[in-house]
Design a protein around this motif. Structure first.
Motif, PDB file in Angstrom:
ATOM      1  N   ASP A  69       2.300  -0.148 -18.998  1.00  7.64           N
ATOM      2  CA  ASP A  69       0.960  -0.740 -19.037  1.00  7.64           C
ATOM      3  C   ASP A  69       0.440  -0.986 -17.621  1.00  7.64           C
ATOM      4  O   ASP A  69      -0.091  -2.048 -17.290  1.00  7.64           O
ATOM      5  N   ALA A  70       0.575   0.036 -16.777  1.00  3.15           N
ATOM      6  CA  ALA A  70       0.207  -0.082 -15.359  1.00  3.15           C
ATOM      7  C   ALA A  70      -1.293  -0.193 -15.183  1.00  3.15           C
ATOM      8  O   ALA A  70      -2.082   0.332 -15.967  1.00  3.15           O
ATOM      9  N   GLU A  71      -1.693  -0.862 -14.106  1.00  3.65           N
ATOM     10  CA  GLU A  71      -3.099  -0.954 -13.727  1.00  3.65           C
ATOM     11  C   GLU A  71      -3.461   0.042 -12.623  1.00  3.65           C
ATOM     12  O   GLU A  71      -4.640   0.332 -12.410  1.00  3.65           O
ATOM     13  N   PHE A  72      -2.431   0.551 -11.912  1.00  2.00           N
ATOM     14  CA  PHE A  72      -2.640   1.521 -10.835  1.00  2.00           C
ATOM     15  C   PHE A  72      -1.577   2.609 -10.963  1.00  2.00           C
ATOM     16  O   PHE A  72      -0.385   2.310 -11.048  1.00  2.00           O
ATOM     17  N   LEU A  73      -2.016   3.865 -10.972  1.00  2.00           N
ATOM     18  CA  LEU A  73      -1.099   4.991 -11.030  1.00  2.00           C
ATOM     19  C   LEU A  73      -1.321   5.842  -9.788  1.00  2.00           C
ATOM     20  O   LEU A  73      -2.445   6.288  -9.529  1.00  2.00           O
ATOM     21  N   VAL A  74      -0.245   6.044  -9.028  1.00  2.00           N
ATOM     22  CA  VAL A  74      -0.335   6.796  -7.774  1.00  2.00           C
ATOM     23  C   VAL A  74       0.583   8.010  -7.861  1.00  2.00           C
ATOM     24  O   VAL A  74       1.791   7.907  -7.676  1.00  2.00           O
ATOM     25  N   PRO A  75       0.027   9.183  -8.168  1.00  2.00           N
ATOM     26  CA  PRO A  75       0.862  10.389  -8.212  1.00  2.00           C
ATOM     27  C   PRO A  75       1.197  10.868  -6.809  1.00  2.00           C
ATOM     28  O   PRO A  75       0.547  10.487  -5.825  1.00  2.00           O
ATOM     29  N   SER A  76       2.191  11.739  -6.729  1.00  2.00           N
ATOM     30  CA  SER A  76       2.549  12.328  -5.435  1.00  2.00           C
ATOM     31  C   SER A  76       1.753  13.589  -5.131  1.00  2.00           C
ATOM     32  O   SER A  76       1.998  14.247  -4.121  1.00  2.00           O
ATOM     33  N   HIS A  77       0.807  13.922  -5.983  1.00  2.00           N
ATOM     34  CA  HIS A  77      -0.205  14.956  -5.727  1.00  2.00           C
ATOM     35  C   HIS A  77      -1.511  14.485  -6.348  1.00  2.00           C
ATOM     36  O   HIS A  77      -1.512  13.773  -7.334  1.00  2.00           O
ATOM     37  N   THR A  78      -2.616  14.937  -5.799  1.00  2.00           N
ATOM     38  CA  THR A  78      -3.967  14.554  -6.206  1.00  2.00           C
ATOM     39  C   THR A  78      -4.186  13.056  -5.992  1.00  2.00           C
ATOM     40  O   THR A  78      -3.468  12.424  -5.219  1.00  2.00           O
ATOM     41  N   ARG A  79      -5.190  12.468  -6.630  1.00  2.00           N
ATOM     42  CA  ARG A  79      -5.652  11.145  -6.241  1.00  2.00           C
ATOM     43  C   ARG A  79      -5.189  10.074  -7.223  1.00  2.00           C
ATOM     44  O   ARG A  79      -4.847  10.371  -8.370  1.00  2.00           O
ATOM     45  N   PRO A  80      -5.170   8.817  -6.766  1.00  2.00           N
ATOM     46  CA  PRO A  80      -4.724   7.744  -7.661  1.00  2.00           C
ATOM     47  C   PRO A  80      -5.698   7.494  -8.802  1.00  2.00           C
ATOM     48  O   PRO A  80      -6.875   7.845  -8.731  1.00  2.00           O
ATOM     49  N   LEU A  81      -5.182   6.882  -9.842  1.00  2.00           N
ATOM     50  CA  LEU A  81      -5.959   6.554 -11.034  1.00  2.00           C
ATOM     51  C   LEU A  81      -5.879   5.045 -11.227  1.00  2.00           C
ATOM     52  O   LEU A  81      -4.782   4.462 -11.172  1.00  2.00           O
TER      53      LEU A  81
END
Length: 572
Positions: free
Chosen positions: A267-279
């Motif tokens: 139930d995250a509020e911030f998702l930071v992938p290692s490619h492309t941009r955060p959500l």
């Protein structure tokens, strides 16, 4: 004598491998490209994004992102870019935010664009390096048994030799900035994770969780107090690379979907992938993760459904497309993976290469098939005319397919090469998937200009020391010239004075085997130190110069020892 050392792998399994036009590339020219692919490049505009307090991500500095977590008295670097130069550029950007010392490095997985810039952030042994327990093994596979072919295919896929205009972007980043001049230096992990590790670094509470997907060693990083998840490569803003055309072992897509369920449950509020941009935003993240894992499961399940009906991969590809609600998602556009490639990979993962059609069980040799095709067309020239006509009528794929037969019949015909090159360019111009587009355009340059897409980078000082000697020896059997050894059965010993380790290489009638320990019946024993043999294996020294310089001694039959070493391919 050179044995292969791969200093940049994408799956390292690969590993992997590169893309940033080189100095020999031709001048840019206007080249058609789909508008959607050009628009996709906006994802990679170069900047450091503040996701939330203490969490910054560097986007657009290379193929992958590097993430900085700022704690009370230090920072954590998650993923380190693909080269030391790019790591240095990222660190300089982070230093505009804080001068706190680096407290730790975390690898989300072993891919080269996440680990080979590590030396920019710390020296070996200077800070703890966290990773899954298998990541070190994959990094150590830089002494790779398939280095030549994986390098070549990766250069095609990432468009290393292409000018701007032919290469628009690399799907999950602007480019992979590895060239012949690059320095690549991964630090070996010294703090490893099995399934889960809870720890506090620089005052930051975090969890490292094993989440196999794009790689078997994938981790995600969860910051419970900040509700931030760093998802590694299990999600990025494009359809996932459930199979990569550069070549990897089977990616277990069911595990991948299950790993995304683990992330959904946070139930995250911030998702930071290692490619492309955060959500950002709990609901957006939940819905995006749901669609992403559903797309993976959909492809898997529908492929199995049609497999069980007896359909072949070609037939299944025609039937499996994402349903509209998934196909329309901005996170599932086919800018990296493709549904069709994924279908074929799932089929192969379950049933192997045989598609079930008895006509493909023992097909005719390629040249024989080509002769029959030419006969059907009315002769070789008629076949060539039909291929040219197909190209002029806009059917580049059929022209390319026909040229396969012409290539078998006329391997040195420049007209066939040019036909293939033109067909490949036509396919590339309309292709929105960067991997396919780059592959087409690079292959066209190979046909028309004789481009050799492979290259090797020199290992930086100290890097070979971080790799176990076992890998250098284990790489040898796959390069045995078996046809020269069908009547040979001899053994050669290796003894390394600095580590007191011993190995035996046995050549047994077309097969080479390396085992620990010294056999009693060797024709000779090579006495040296690990760094010397590593340099020889990497192609940086020759055995002859090592012998002359007293860095290598042969106890026993020197001529036989050199003869045995001569049975192995020299790989540049």
């Amino acid at each position: 004598m050179r044995y292969p050392v791969l200093f940049f792998v994408m799956a390292v399994g690969a590993a992997a491998l590169a893309a940033c036009g080189d100095s020999s590339a031709p001048e840019p020219r206007a080249t058609p490209a789909p508008d959607a692919l050009r628009e996709h490049s906006k994802l990679f505009e170069k900047e450091v994004v503040e996701v939330t307090d203490g969490v910054h991500v560097a986007v657009g500095f290379g193929l992958a992102n590097s993430i900085m977590l700022e704690g009370d008295d230090g920072i954590i670097i998650v993923d380190t870019m693909e080269t030391v130069a790019e790591g240095e550029a990222v660190l300089a950007a982070f230093r505009e935010i804080t001068d706190k010392p680096i407290a730790a490095i975390i690898y989300t997985h072993n891919h080269a664009d996440h680990v080979f810039g590590a030396r920019a952030f710390a020296a070996p042994g200077e800070v703890p390096v966290y990773a899954h327990q298998s990541t070190g093994y994959y990094i150590n596979r830089v002494v790779n048994q398939i280095r030549p072919i994986i390098t070549t295919r990766s250069m095609r896929m990432f468009g290393h030799h292409l000018p701007e205009g032919e290469r628009i972007n690399d799907g999950i980043g602007p480019h992979l900035g590895v060239s012949e001049e690059s320095t690549l230096f991964a630090l070996p992990p010294d703090h490893t994770v099995d399934e889960r590790l809870e720890t506090t670094i620089a005052g930051i509470k975090l969890e490292l969780v094993h989440a196999p997907g794009e790689t078997e060693d994938q981790l995600f990083v969860w910051l419970p107090e900040k509700k931030v998840v760093l998802s590694g490569d299990n999600i990025y803003q494009t359809f996932p690379n459930l199979y990569t055309i550069r070549g990897t072992y089977y990616r277990d897509v069911q595990k991948w979907a299950a790993s995304l369920d683990k992330i959904r449950a946070l139930d995250a509020e911030f998702l930071v992938p290692s490619h492309t941009r955060p959500l950002i935003g709990r609901e957006r993240i939940h819905d995006t993760l749901t669609d992403y894992r559903d797309a993976i499961q959909y492809v898997h399940d529908q492929t199995l459904r049609h497999m069980n009906k007896g359909l072949t991969p070609d037939q299944i590809v025609e039937r499996v497309q994402l349903p509209p609600h998934l196909a329309e998602s901005p996170w599932l556009q086919e800018f990296y993976g493709k549904v069709s490639w994924s279908v074929r990979s799932v089929f192969d993962g379950y049933l192997g290469w045989f598609d079930g059609n008895p006509s493909t069980l023992q097909p005719l040799p390629g040249e024989q098939q080509a002769r029959h095709m030419a006969e059907l067309a009315g002769g070789e020239q008629a076949l060539a005319d039909k291929a040219r006509a197909a190209l002029e009528q806009g059917d580049a794929q059929w022209a390319l397919s026909l040229s396969d037969h012409l290539r078998a019949l006329r391997p040195d015909d420049d007209a066939v090469n040019q036909l293939r090159a033109e067909a490949l360019r036509r396919l590339g111009e309309v292709e929105a998937n960067p991997n396919a587009r780059n592959y087409y355009f690079t292959a066209a340059r190979e046909e028309a200009d004789g481009l050799n897409p492979g290259f090797r980078t020199e290992p930086p000082e100290g890097f070979l020391d971080t790799l176990p000697i076992d890998n250098f020896l284990a790489a040898m059997p796959a390069f045995l010239k078996a046809e020269d050894t069908l009547d040979v059965h001899e053994k050669l010993g290796f003894q390394f004075a600095d580590s007191d380790r011993r190995f035996t290489l046995e050549i047994r009638r077309g097969v080479a085997q390396v085992r620990p320990g010294l056999a009693e019946d060797t024709v000779a024993v090579l006495h040296t130190r690990e760094p010397v043999w590593k340099a020889i294996a990497a192609g940086n020294r020759s055995a002859v110069t090592a012998l002359a310089g007293d860095d290598l001694d042969i106890d026993g039959d020197k001529i036989a020892a050199l003869r045995l070493l001569g049975y192995f391919e020299k790989v540049d």
